[in-house]
Each structure stands twice: as structure tokens, then as C-alpha cells.
Write a protein that holds these residues in place. Structure first.
Motif, short mmCIF file in Angstrom:
data_model
loop_
_atom_site.label_atom_id
_atom_site.label_comp_id
_atom_site.label_asym_id
_atom_site.label_seq_id
_atom_site.Cartn_x
_atom_site.Cartn_y
_atom_site.Cartn_z
N MET A 1 0.97 1.64 -1.61
CA MET A 1 1.02 2.96 -1.05
C MET A 1 1.38 2.94 0.42
O MET A 1 1.63 3.97 0.99
CB MET A 1 -0.32 3.65 -1.24
N ALA A 2 1.37 1.79 1.04
CA ALA A 2 1.71 1.71 2.46
C ALA A 2 3.15 2.15 2.66
O ALA A 2 4.02 1.89 1.85
CB ALA A 2 1.50 0.30 2.96
N GLY A 3 3.40 2.81 3.77
CA GLY A 3 4.74 3.25 4.09
C GLY A 3 5.19 4.50 3.35
O GLY A 3 6.36 4.84 3.39
N ILE A 4 4.29 5.18 2.69
CA ILE A 4 4.64 6.39 1.95
C ILE A 4 4.73 7.57 2.90
O ILE A 4 3.87 7.75 3.76
CB ILE A 4 3.60 6.66 0.85
N LYS A 5 5.77 8.38 2.75
CA LYS A 5 5.90 9.62 3.51
C LYS A 5 5.00 10.67 2.85
O LYS A 5 5.12 10.91 1.65
CB LYS A 5 7.35 10.08 3.50
N PRO A 6 4.08 11.28 3.61
CA PRO A 6 3.21 12.30 3.00
C PRO A 6 4.01 13.44 2.39
O PRO A 6 5.02 13.87 2.95
CB PRO A 6 2.38 12.82 4.18
N GLN A 7 3.57 13.88 1.24
CA GLN A 7 4.22 14.97 0.53
C GLN A 7 3.33 16.21 0.57
O GLN A 7 2.12 16.09 0.40
CB GLN A 7 4.48 14.59 -0.93
N TYR A 25 -1.97 2.37 -8.91
CA TYR A 25 -1.38 1.57 -7.83
C TYR A 25 -0.33 0.66 -8.46
O TYR A 25 -0.57 0.09 -9.52
CB TYR A 25 -2.49 0.74 -7.16
N THR A 26 0.83 0.54 -7.83
CA THR A 26 1.91 -0.26 -8.40
C THR A 26 2.55 -1.15 -7.35
O THR A 26 2.37 -0.97 -6.14
CB THR A 26 3.01 0.63 -9.01
N GLU A 27 3.34 -2.09 -7.84
CA GLU A 27 4.21 -2.89 -6.98
C GLU A 27 5.23 -1.95 -6.33
O GLU A 27 5.38 -0.80 -6.78
CB GLU A 27 4.93 -3.96 -7.82
N PRO A 28 5.94 -2.41 -5.31
CA PRO A 28 6.94 -1.55 -4.67
C PRO A 28 8.00 -0.98 -5.61
O PRO A 28 8.61 0.04 -5.30
CB PRO A 28 7.58 -2.47 -3.62
N ASP A 29 8.19 -1.59 -6.80
CA ASP A 29 9.17 -1.05 -7.74
C ASP A 29 8.73 0.28 -8.35
O ASP A 29 9.50 0.98 -9.00
CB ASP A 29 9.50 -2.06 -8.84
N GLY A 30 7.44 0.64 -8.15
CA GLY A 30 6.93 1.92 -8.64
C GLY A 30 6.55 1.94 -10.10
O GLY A 30 6.08 2.97 -10.60
N THR A 31 6.71 0.84 -10.82
CA THR A 31 6.38 0.83 -12.25
C THR A 31 5.41 -0.28 -12.64
O THR A 31 4.63 -0.11 -13.57
CB THR A 31 7.65 0.72 -13.12
N PRO A 33 2.19 -2.29 -12.66
CA PRO A 33 0.82 -2.10 -12.19
C PRO A 33 0.38 -3.22 -11.27
O PRO A 33 0.76 -4.39 -11.44
CB PRO A 33 -0.01 -2.10 -13.48
N LYS A 34 -0.43 -2.87 -10.29
CA LYS A 34 -0.97 -3.83 -9.34
C LYS A 34 -2.37 -3.35 -8.98
O LYS A 34 -2.58 -2.15 -8.76
CB LYS A 34 -0.09 -3.88 -8.09
N ASP A 35 -3.34 -4.27 -8.91
CA ASP A 35 -4.70 -3.86 -8.54
C ASP A 35 -4.72 -3.30 -7.12
O ASP A 35 -4.00 -3.78 -6.24
CB ASP A 35 -5.65 -5.06 -8.60
N PHE A 36 -5.55 -2.27 -6.93
CA PHE A 36 -5.78 -1.77 -5.59
C PHE A 36 -6.29 -2.91 -4.72
O PHE A 36 -7.04 -3.77 -5.21
CB PHE A 36 -6.81 -0.64 -5.60
N PRO A 37 -5.93 -2.95 -3.44
CA PRO A 37 -6.45 -4.00 -2.56
C PRO A 37 -7.98 -3.94 -2.49
O PRO A 37 -8.57 -2.86 -2.50
CB PRO A 37 -5.83 -3.66 -1.21
N ILE A 38 -8.62 -5.10 -2.41
CA ILE A 38 -10.08 -5.17 -2.31
C ILE A 38 -10.52 -4.41 -1.06
O ILE A 38 -9.94 -4.56 0.02
CB ILE A 38 -10.54 -6.65 -2.25
N GLY A 39 -11.55 -3.58 -1.22
CA GLY A 39 -12.10 -2.81 -0.12
C GLY A 39 -11.37 -1.52 0.19
O GLY A 39 -11.77 -0.78 1.08
N SER A 40 -10.30 -1.22 -0.54
CA SER A 40 -9.57 0.02 -0.28
C SER A 40 -10.30 1.22 -0.89
O SER A 40 -11.15 1.07 -1.77
CB SER A 40 -8.14 -0.06 -0.80
N GLU A 41 -9.97 2.40 -0.39
CA GLU A 41 -10.55 3.65 -0.88
C GLU A 41 -9.43 4.66 -1.09
O GLU A 41 -8.41 4.62 -0.42
CB GLU A 41 -11.52 4.25 0.14
N LEU A 42 -9.67 5.59 -1.99
CA LEU A 42 -8.80 6.74 -2.19
C LEU A 42 -9.72 7.94 -2.27
O LEU A 42 -10.72 7.91 -3.01
CB LEU A 42 -7.98 6.59 -3.47
#
Length: 113
Positions: A1-7, A25-31, A33-42
């Protein structure tokens, strides 16, 4: 999600029902799946300029789930501002606004007529 322009988009809250959502949460390819980073919040921050309420997601692997019970969701007024924040456990902490806008209250359609 880093580098995302707010919508900017509305946050739809149907009256009389629980608010539920899932983000993946995904890899930069957008498809891929990738685990959320440890300690992250949404979380959502919903409110006015000085009285935001934090509504956190539960993160499990690559999915972040939220459920706001109808008794609470129905108290959130129409046109109330919101932000969806992704917080990474870095030094210093990185908080990224993913979405922002206003709550849009909607009444479910009556399909009996």
C-alpha cells in the motif's frame, strides 16, 4: 500500500445493517496476495475536524476485516468525514491515507412493493 495516491470516494453506510468490509494486501502487481507487514494497522477515522473515532480492522495474513455493528453504524451521521489509514510499524511511524471523503447514508430498498 505504500506509495498509493489517496482516492476520494463516499463511504456507504446502509441504515439498519452492520457495516462490513475486507481489504486484501498484495504484491505491487496488485493481484498476488501478500501478508500485511508485522505490526501494521488499517483503520477508519470517522468524524469532524477534532472528534475522529478510530474503527480498526482485524488483520489476518493478507486480509484486513472490519465489522461495525448496526447499533454503532446507525449513529454515524450522513456527510461525516472519514479517512482510511494504513499505518506501518516503522521508525518513525508511517501513516498513509488510502481513501478519504464523507459518509453517505442510504436506506435499503423495500423490495416488497
Amino acid at each position: 500500500m505504500a506509495g498509493i495516491k489517496p482516492q476520494k470516494e463516499p463511504l456507504i453506510f446502509p441504515t439498519g445493517g452492520d457495516f462490513q468490509w475486507v481489504y486484501h494486501y498484495t504484491e505491487p502487481d496488485g493481484t498476488t496476495p501478500k501478508d500485511f507487514p508485522i505490526g501494521s494497522e488499517l483503520y477508519y477515522l470517522i468524524g469532524g475536524e477534532t472528534d475522529f473515532v478510530k474503527y480498526p480492522f482485524v488483520i489476518e495474513a493478507d486480509a484486513a476485516h472490519i465489522k461495525i455493528e448496526s447499533e454503532v453504524a446507525d449513529l454515524i451521521p450522513d456527510k461525516r468525514g472519514y479517512r482510511l489509514i494504513f499505518k506501518e510499524d516503522t521508525t518513525p511511524t508511517t501513516e498513509t491515507v488510502i481513501l478519504f471523503g464523507a459518509v453517505e447514508r442510504v436506506e435499503p430498498r423495500d423490495y416488497r412493493s
